[in-house]
Scaffold this motif. Structure first.
Motif, PDB file in Angstrom:
ATOM      1  N   ALA A  69       0.846  -1.203   0.000  1.00 39.97           N
ATOM      2  CA  ALA A  69       0.000   0.000   0.000  1.00 39.97           C
ATOM      3  C   ALA A  69       0.878   1.248   0.000  1.00 39.97           C
ATOM      4  CB  ALA A  69      -0.930  -0.003   1.216  1.00 39.97           C
ATOM      5  N   PHE A  74      -0.491   4.721  -1.273  1.00 36.18           N
ATOM      6  CA  PHE A  74      -1.624   4.760  -0.354  1.00 36.18           C
ATOM      7  C   PHE A  74      -1.087   4.933   1.066  1.00 36.18           C
ATOM      8  CE2 PHE A  74      -3.278   2.498  -4.006  1.00 36.18           C
ATOM      9  CZ  PHE A  74      -4.569   2.982  -4.135  1.00 36.18           C
ATOM     10  N   ALA A  77      -3.583   1.598   4.909  1.00 34.84           N
ATOM     11  CA  ALA A  77      -3.804   0.252   4.380  1.00 34.84           C
ATOM     12  C   ALA A  77      -5.287  -0.033   4.195  1.00 34.84           C
ATOM     13  CB  ALA A  77      -3.172  -0.786   5.298  1.00 34.84           C
ATOM     14  N   PHE A  80      -6.428   1.424   0.975  1.00 31.60           N
ATOM     15  CA  PHE A  80      -5.872   0.614  -0.108  1.00 31.60           C
ATOM     16  C   PHE A  80      -6.707  -0.653  -0.302  1.00 31.60           C
ATOM     17  CE2 PHE A  80      -3.076  -3.122  -0.889  1.00 31.60           C
ATOM     18  CZ  PHE A  80      -2.872  -2.925  -2.245  1.00 31.60           C
TER      19      PHE A  80
END
Length: 131
Positions: A69, A74, A77, A80
């Protein structure tokens, strides 16, 4: 456009402003061109590229979901995972597991599955046969 996105893939704060500057066009023109040529906004396109890269990392590396991620831009997480599931209809973990299982089957390896014991089979049969 792809080169610019790939160079900035790991930057979570990479935005349309930076993208348009790198492409040497205004944000408005960038948005219109993407809509006309691709049918997506630049943000949707960037996210799709990030998720494609993430899917490659899930298949070809042992990095954790959080690491993937982060490497694909991102910051969180859970966001993501949400975005990944919207595109691939699987969580990243399930996607990785299914891919590994498919690869194992292609190689002729058996994947261990649940095999009920005789007792479990009898118990399950008795439970469902009562009316």
């Amino acid at each position: 456009a792809m080169k610019v996105i790939e160079e900035n893939l790991d930057k979570a704060d990479f935005n349309i402003e930076e993208f348009s500057i790198a492409m040497n066009i205004s944000k408005t023109v960038l948005h219109k061109k993407f809509r006309m040529l691709i049918g997506q906004t630049p943000n949707q396109f960037i996210r799709a590229i990030r998720l494609r890269k993430a899917s490659e990392l899930l298949i070809n590396s042992d990095l954790s979901i959080a690491e993937i991620a982060y490497l694909t831009g991102f910051n969180q997480a859970h966001y993501f995972i949400k975005c990944f599931k919207e595109v691939y209809n699987e969580t990243p973990k399930n996607f990785r597991d299914l891919k590994k299982e498919t690869d194992n089957l292609k190689k002729g390896m058996t994947v261990k599955r649940f095999q009920p014991s005789l007792f479990q089979f009898y118990f399950l049969s008795a439970e469902y046969s009562t009316s």
